[in-house]
Design an enzyme around this catalytic site. Structure first.
Site, mmCIF file in Angstrom:
data_model
loop_
_atom_site.group_PDB
_atom_site.id
_atom_site.type_symbol
_atom_site.label_atom_id
_atom_site.label_comp_id
_atom_site.label_asym_id
_atom_site.label_seq_id
_atom_site.Cartn_x
_atom_site.Cartn_y
_atom_site.Cartn_z
ATOM 1 N N GLY A 6 0.842 -1.207 0.000
ATOM 2 C CA GLY A 6 0.000 0.000 0.000
ATOM 3 C C GLY A 6 0.869 1.245 0.000
ATOM 4 O O GLY A 6 0.534 2.271 0.578
ATOM 5 N N GLY A 9 -0.358 4.872 -1.077
ATOM 6 C CA GLY A 9 -1.447 5.525 -0.322
ATOM 7 C C GLY A 9 -0.989 6.778 0.396
ATOM 8 O O GLY A 9 0.187 7.144 0.355
ATOM 9 N N LEU A 11 -0.656 7.453 3.632
ATOM 10 C CA LEU A 11 0.390 7.179 4.640
ATOM 11 C C LEU A 11 1.560 6.445 3.991
ATOM 12 O O LEU A 11 2.729 6.790 4.201
ATOM 13 C CB LEU A 11 -0.197 6.313 5.762
ATOM 14 C CG LEU A 11 0.793 5.703 6.752
ATOM 15 C CD1 LEU A 11 1.493 6.790 7.565
ATOM 16 C CD2 LEU A 11 0.083 4.732 7.685
ATOM 17 N N ASP A 32 2.217 -1.806 -4.522
ATOM 18 C CA ASP A 32 0.820 -1.330 -4.518
ATOM 19 C C ASP A 32 0.154 -1.899 -5.765
ATOM 20 O O ASP A 32 0.816 -2.474 -6.628
ATOM 21 C CB ASP A 32 0.775 0.209 -4.521
ATOM 22 C CG ASP A 32 -0.520 0.735 -3.882
ATOM 23 O OD1 ASP A 32 -0.452 1.542 -2.932
ATOM 24 O OD2 ASP A 32 -1.610 0.286 -4.305
ATOM 25 N N ARG A 34 -1.137 -0.056 -7.961
ATOM 26 C CA ARG A 34 -0.963 0.881 -9.071
ATOM 27 C C ARG A 34 0.485 1.357 -9.125
ATOM 28 O O ARG A 34 1.216 1.264 -8.136
ATOM 29 C CB ARG A 34 -1.922 2.075 -8.928
ATOM 30 C CG ARG A 34 -1.744 2.919 -7.688
ATOM 31 C CD ARG A 34 -2.797 4.052 -7.667
ATOM 32 N NE ARG A 34 -2.516 5.073 -6.668
ATOM 33 C CZ ARG A 34 -2.991 5.029 -5.425
ATOM 34 N NH1 ARG A 34 -3.739 4.024 -5.046
ATOM 35 N NH2 ARG A 34 -2.697 5.997 -4.562
ATOM 36 N N TYR A 139 -15.251 -0.720 7.847
ATOM 37 C CA TYR A 139 -13.834 -0.421 8.082
ATOM 38 C C TYR A 139 -13.489 -0.654 9.550
ATOM 39 O O TYR A 139 -12.530 -1.359 9.871
ATOM 40 C CB TYR A 139 -13.566 1.031 7.702
ATOM 41 C CG TYR A 139 -12.208 1.558 8.025
ATOM 42 C CD1 TYR A 139 -12.039 2.493 9.036
ATOM 43 C CD2 TYR A 139 -11.087 1.139 7.314
ATOM 44 C CE1 TYR A 139 -10.790 3.000 9.340
ATOM 45 C CE2 TYR A 139 -9.825 1.647 7.607
ATOM 46 C CZ TYR A 139 -9.691 2.574 8.621
ATOM 47 O OH TYR A 139 -8.446 3.074 8.921
HETATM 48 C C1 VAH Z 1 -10.789 7.256 7.799
HETATM 49 N N1 VAH Z 1 -8.625 8.391 7.782
HETATM 50 O O1 VAH Z 1 -11.323 8.342 7.930
HETATM 51 C C2 VAH Z 1 -9.298 7.148 8.120
HETATM 52 C C3 VAH Z 1 -9.094 6.918 9.589
HETATM 53 C C4 VAH Z 1 -9.791 7.546 11.880
HETATM 54 C C5 VAH Z 1 -9.957 7.811 10.463
HETATM 55 O O2 VAH Z 1 -9.253 5.589 9.905
HETATM 56 O O3 VAH Z 1 -11.389 6.277 7.457
#
Ligand code: VAH
Length: 316
Positions: A6, A9, A11, A32, A34, A139
């Site tokens: 990654g 990205g 980070l 990655d 890409r 997530y």
């Molecule tokens: C998001 N930047 O917004 C990420 C992060 C705490 C936020 O995990 O999904």
């Protein structure tokens, strides 16, 4: 040899460059789905879909990788648009990395968690390290499950995997990747380009945030800490600053008096509402010396200066 998954990205691109500064560029393989852009291309790079375990294994063998930083994931806002894919990518990629780390006896693994592991019933002020965690985004669910797997592979197989619960990461050198906290990245671009910004979060939405340089410092710190100092093998709370859209807009106006902000909350408001306002990171500070450097004022002036230079440079 280090592999960064990654690496293109938000980070990953800055962390890869920081790791190459420390370990010299040929010891840090970036990967990655890409092609790399800019300085990232100035070092070993592999196209890798981390869902493909055998491709990952081939890269580990090809470069004799001993450490992996696994940063690939679908973030909060983007994950809500395709929950099944977000779960599959976030979970199977981590399990691929943990399995290979065990089987190939890799030295160390880094995997980021997030404040997204907390949910509506988590205490929202100075959220403790150990507390109720009821995430209601795909997530967040995948990050909570990932924390459990990391601790499991450490306890059961001795895999030295280390993790941090990042707050919203604010940087200007790379495009953000579909997060809820990314309003605080977009606002700087819009302030310089348009002089005004329409916030997708309401004015008093407080969220834990951190300038990118602090996040990179924390990541390097925990990975260089002596193994015995790492007492938490799920993921450490870390914190720096908390602010609202109104507050960061006010800080920007100190530099750009004509800047204006409007508010038009969208679906990301409910995601932000489910997350803490502030985080208690006393374990990270006491166990391995975590200490942030950037407050809101210093972050704002650093980003405005850096972004102006970047935009002028791109303008050619
Ligand atoms: C998001 N930047 O917004 C990420 C992060 C705490 C936020 O995990 O999904």
């Amino acid at each position: 040899k280090i592999l960064v998954i990654g690496a293109c990205g938000q980070l990953g691109s800055e962390l890869t460059l920081a790791l190459r500064d420390i370990h010299s560029k040929n010891n840090v393989v970036a990967s990655d789905v890409r092609e790399p852009e800019g300085d990232l291309a100035d070092g070993p790079f592999e196209i890798l879909n981390v869902m493909n375990k055998s491709d990952l294994e081939n890269i580990i063998d090809k470069y004799s990788i001993t450490q992996i930083y696994h940063l690939a994931a679908i973030l909060s806002a983007k994950g809500e648009k395709d929950p099944k894919f977000a779960w599959d990518l976030n979970m199977n990629s981590l399990l691929n990395v943990l399995e290979l780390a065990r089987d190939k006896k890799l030295e160390k693994i880094y995997w980021p968690s997030s404040i997204a592991v907390f949910g509506p019933n988590t205490p929202s002020k100075n959220t403790p390290q150990h507390t109720v965690m009821d995430p209601n985004t795909v997530y967040g669910i995948s990050k909570l499950a990932g924390e459990r797997w990391c601790e499991y592979y450490f306890e059961k197989y001795g895999v030295d995997v280390r993790s941090l619960r990042y707050p919203g990461l604010i940087g200007y050198k790379a495009k953000p990747g579909g997060g809820t906290t990314d309003y605080a990245v977009d606002i700087f671009h819009k302030a310089l380009e348009d002089g005004t910004y329409e916030s997708f979060l309401s004015e008093d939405t407080y969220l834990p945030m951190m300038y990118m340089d602090d996040a990179i410092k924390a990541t390097i710190n925990i990975m260089e800490a002596d193994k015995e100092k790492i007492k938490i093998r799920s993921s450490y709370n870390i914190a720096a600053i908390s602010f609202s859209p109104k507050e960061i807009a006010g800080e920007i106006m100190k530099h750009l008096p004509n800047f204006s902000i409007t508010y038009n909350p969208d679906f990301r408001q409910s995601i932000a509402n489910s997350w803490p306002d502030s985080i208690d990171d006393s374990e990270a500070r006491s166990q391995w010396g975590w200490q942030h450097q950037f407050d809101l004022s210093k972050m704002t002036s650093t980003i405005l200066t850096g972004l102006k230079e970047l935009l002028n440079h791109q303008a050619g």
